[in-house]
Design a protein around this motif. Structure first.
Motif, PDB file in Angstrom:
ATOM      1  N   ASP A 134       0.639  -1.166   0.078  1.00 33.60           N
ATOM      2  CA  ASP A 134       0.032  -0.029   0.022  1.00 33.60           C
ATOM      3  C   ASP A 134       0.970   1.280   0.163  1.00 33.60           C
ATOM      4  N   LEU A 135       1.920   1.200   0.868  1.00 35.01           N
ATOM      5  CA  LEU A 135       2.813   2.517   0.932  1.00 35.01           C
ATOM      6  C   LEU A 135       3.452   2.721  -0.348  1.00 35.01           C
ATOM      7  N   ALA A 136       4.124   1.587  -1.031  1.00 40.05           N
ATOM      8  CA  ALA A 136       4.757   1.940  -2.353  1.00 40.05           C
ATOM      9  C   ALA A 136       3.712   2.500  -3.370  1.00 40.05           C
ATOM     10  N   PHE A 137       2.327   1.918  -3.313  1.00 36.16           N
ATOM     11  CA  PHE A 137       1.536   2.564  -4.324  1.00 36.16           C
ATOM     12  C   PHE A 137       0.882   3.860  -4.133  1.00 36.16           C
ATOM     13  N   VAL A 138       0.441   4.234  -3.107  1.00 30.49           N
ATOM     14  CA  VAL A 138       0.056   5.280  -2.589  1.00 30.49           C
ATOM     15  C   VAL A 138       1.066   6.473  -2.721  1.00 30.49           C
ATOM     16  N   GLU A 139       2.349   6.230  -2.330  1.00 31.90           N
ATOM     17  CA  GLU A 139       3.418   7.316  -2.471  1.00 31.90           C
ATOM     18  C   GLU A 139       3.727   7.548  -3.867  1.00 31.90           C
ATOM     19  N   ASP A 140       3.673   6.302  -4.732  1.00 28.39           N
ATOM     20  CA  ASP A 140       3.965   6.648  -6.346  1.00 28.39           C
ATOM     21  C   ASP A 140       2.888   7.472  -6.880  1.00 28.39           C
ATOM     22  N   ILE A 141       1.709   7.105  -6.493  1.00 31.16           N
ATOM     23  CA  ILE A 141       0.318   7.831  -7.152  1.00 31.16           C
ATOM     24  C   ILE A 141       0.638   9.433  -6.916  1.00 31.16           C
ATOM     25  N   LEU A 142       0.701   9.491  -5.554  1.00 32.23           N
ATOM     26  CA  LEU A 142       0.925  10.959  -5.101  1.00 32.23           C
ATOM     27  C   LEU A 142       2.049  11.823  -5.729  1.00 32.23           C
ATOM     28  N   GLU A 143       2.948  11.106  -6.095  1.00 34.49           N
ATOM     29  CA  GLU A 143       4.114  11.873  -6.366  1.00 34.49           C
ATOM     30  C   GLU A 143       3.737  12.018  -7.901  1.00 34.49           C
ATOM     31  N   LYS A 144       2.999  11.291  -8.706  1.00 35.86           N
ATOM     32  CA  LYS A 144       2.561  11.594  -9.844  1.00 35.86           C
ATOM     33  C   LYS A 144       1.723  12.530 -10.095  1.00 35.86           C
ATOM     34  N   ILE A 145       0.757  12.466  -8.997  1.00 37.85           N
ATOM     35  CA  ILE A 145      -0.504  13.776  -8.758  1.00 37.85           C
ATOM     36  C   ILE A 145       0.483  14.987  -8.645  1.00 37.85           C
ATOM     37  N   HIS A 146       1.410  15.061  -7.874  1.00 34.13           N
ATOM     38  CA  HIS A 146       2.332  16.374  -7.473  1.00 34.13           C
ATOM     39  C   HIS A 146       3.173  16.670  -8.588  1.00 34.13           C
ATOM     40  N   ALA A 147       3.588  15.794  -9.535  1.00 32.60           N
ATOM     41  CA  ALA A 147       4.516  16.320 -10.651  1.00 32.60           C
ATOM     42  C   ALA A 147       3.574  16.979 -11.427  1.00 32.60           C
ATOM     43  N   GLU A 148       2.415  16.159 -11.980  1.00 34.53           N
ATOM     44  CA  GLU A 148       1.243  16.856 -12.769  1.00 34.53           C
ATOM     45  C   GLU A 148       0.732  18.282 -12.518  1.00 34.53           C
ATOM     46  N   TYR A 149       0.368  18.124 -11.242  1.00 32.93           N
ATOM     47  CA  TYR A 149      -0.001  19.550 -10.803  1.00 32.93           C
ATOM     48  C   TYR A 149       0.946  20.730 -10.987  1.00 32.93           C
ATOM     49  N   HIS A 150       2.173  20.578 -10.863  1.00 36.45           N
ATOM     50  CA  HIS A 150       3.107  21.639 -11.034  1.00 36.45           C
ATOM     51  C   HIS A 150       3.816  21.647 -12.461  1.00 36.45           C
ATOM     52  N   ALA A 151       3.397  20.761 -13.246  1.00 30.15           N
ATOM     53  CA  ALA A 151       3.822  20.785 -14.719  1.00 30.15           C
ATOM     54  C   ALA A 151       2.541  21.757 -15.499  1.00 30.15           C
ATOM     55  N   LYS A 152       3.162  22.328 -16.815  1.00 29.95           N
ATOM     56  CA  LYS A 152       2.026  22.741 -17.502  1.00 29.95           C
ATOM     57  C   LYS A 152       1.858  22.255 -18.886  1.00 29.95           C
ATOM     58  N   HIS A 153       1.152  21.049 -18.726  1.00 23.84           N
ATOM     59  CA  HIS A 153       0.994  20.284 -19.838  1.00 23.84           C
ATOM     60  C   HIS A 153      -0.501  20.428 -20.249  1.00 23.84           C
ATOM     61  N   ASP A 154      -0.781  20.062 -21.482  1.00 21.08           N
ATOM     62  CA  ASP A 154      -2.193  20.001 -21.781  1.00 21.08           C
ATOM     63  C   ASP A 154      -2.891  19.062 -21.177  1.00 21.08           C
ATOM     64  N   TRP A 155      -4.183  19.293 -21.125  1.00 11.51           N
ATOM     65  CA  TRP A 155      -5.239  18.455 -20.614  1.00 11.51           C
ATOM     66  C   TRP A 155      -4.796  18.073 -19.063  1.00 11.51           C
ATOM     67  N   GLN A 156      -4.239  19.001 -18.410  1.00 13.52           N
ATOM     68  CA  GLN A 156      -3.800  18.756 -17.094  1.00 13.52           C
ATOM     69  C   GLN A 156      -4.923  18.114 -16.088  1.00 13.52           C
ATOM     70  N   HIS A 157      -6.051  19.137 -16.302  1.00 12.76           N
ATOM     71  CA  HIS A 157      -6.947  18.701 -15.293  1.00 12.76           C
ATOM     72  C   HIS A 157      -7.420  17.291 -15.392  1.00 12.76           C
ATOM     73  N   THR A 158      -7.469  16.823 -16.695  1.00 16.13           N
ATOM     74  CA  THR A 158      -8.114  15.392 -17.087  1.00 16.13           C
ATOM     75  C   THR A 158      -7.149  14.410 -16.336  1.00 16.13           C
ATOM     76  N   MET A 159      -5.743  14.902 -16.466  1.00 16.82           N
ATOM     77  CA  MET A 159      -4.765  13.691 -15.878  1.00 16.82           C
ATOM     78  C   MET A 159      -4.909  13.781 -14.354  1.00 16.82           C
ATOM     79  N   LEU A 160      -4.959  15.183 -13.777  1.00 20.62           N
ATOM     80  CA  LEU A 160      -5.390  15.190 -12.365  1.00 20.62           C
ATOM     81  C   LEU A 160      -6.341  14.410 -11.868  1.00 20.62           C
ATOM     82  N   LEU A 161      -7.626  14.696 -12.408  1.00 13.50           N
ATOM     83  CA  LEU A 161      -8.772  13.917 -12.146  1.00 13.50           C
ATOM     84  C   LEU A 161      -8.640  12.405 -12.287  1.00 13.50           C
TER      85      LEU A 161
END
Length: 296
Positions: A134-161
């Motif tokens: 669980d720890l590995a999964f939760v930490e990994d997905i939160l890191e992905k959310i954090h990276a996407e949140y601070h990036a400026k890519h197209d369709w960012q909202h869709t990725m965050l959702l």
């Protein structure tokens, strides 16, 4: 701090992110001591948004409603809107916090996210234990959310959702494993809808028949299904929500019993007194005196 009858427990909205301007969603990494003003401590408040915290390392002490939590390493904490929060003490914290509003959830199609157990919180839980997987999964997905949140890519909202949906589904599985004591029926849709309506209308509607009318079904059918799916009579869910809010107000404010009764939709304080004593074996004043003697 006890609030007087002239004031109420403050409610805080999610402040727009100064860097991104996002007012529906926020994710932050914490890797040091959190700095609070002295005036922030022992002050009850509500958040009108969902607040999740993955604690990698930490030992702060906080209250949610009337329950104290001393943060533990490698543990996930969560709250839903309008619960009463209180900071008792703080310490170094390493982890990630995630906040989002009901409006953010509403952007998902078919109301799928808002009906997940981790969002509905039918068992009033606030803490999830994480094993190594669980720890590995939760930490990994939160890191992905954090990276996407601070990036400026197209369709960012869709990725965050999309990332958030995966996280909430995973946490909902853990929630049901750790809090459910009975096998759940598929989706428990009617029970979820009933609990959601109670959350929205418990001050105004105190009878099962009123909720049945709201849901366009008979009171008998609603009562039967809710009892089957939750193990409790339908009226008990309404009463438990009223008692929880009454306890919040009795503990955190100095409002009179009459004022609290009126705020909760009771026309007479005497009826509220009888209702509270029948369900808790204490009068509201006895509860207020006892709980403050224990924790103040």
């Amino acid at each position: 701090m006890i609030y007087t009858a002239e004031t109420t427990i403050p409610k805080y909205a999610l402040e727009p992110d100064s860097a991104t301007g996002n007012k529906f969603f926020r994710i932050n990494k914490n890797d040091s001591v959190l700095h609070y003003r002295r005036s922030d401590f022992l002050v009850p408040h509500r958040k009108d948004y969902y607040f999740f915290a993955f604690v990698k390392k930490g030992s702060s002490r906080h209250w949610i409603d009337m329950t104290p939590y001393t943060l533990k390493d490698n543990t996930f904490y969560f709250t839903v809107p309008y619960q009463v929060h209180l900071k008792e003490e703080t310490a170094a914290l390493t982890g990630i916090t995630l906040s989002f509003t009901r409006d953010f959830l509403a952007m998902d199609e078919n109301d799928f996210l808002k009906n997940l157990p981790i969002i509905q919180n039918p068992y009033n839980g606030h803490e999830l234990n994480l094993n190594e997987q669980d720890l590995a999964f939760v930490e990994d997905i939160l890191e992905k959310i954090h990276a996407e949140y601070h990036a400026k890519h197209d369709w960012q909202h869709t990725m965050l959702l999309s990332y958030t949906k995966v996280l909430l589904i995973y946490l909902s599985r853990l929630y049901m494993e750790q809090f459910s004591e009975v096998n759940q029926f598929p989706e428990r849709l009617l029970l979820k809808k009933y609990l959601s309506h109670i959350e929205d209308s418990y001050i105004r509607l105190h009878e099962v028949a009123a909720y049945a009318q709201l849901m366009n079904i008979s009171a008998g059918h609603l009562s039967e299904v809710v009892k089957e799916q939750s193990g409790k009579p339908a009226i008990v869910h309404i009463h438990e929500r009223l008692i929880l809010e009454a306890k919040r107000l009795l503990y955190h404010t100095d409002q009179s019993i009459k004022e609290i009764a009126f705020k909760l939709g009771f026309e007479e304080a005497s009826y509220f007194n009888k209702f509270f004593k029948r369900l808790t074996q204490q009068t509201p004043l006895q509860y207020r005196s006892a709980i403050r003697e224990i924790y103040h």
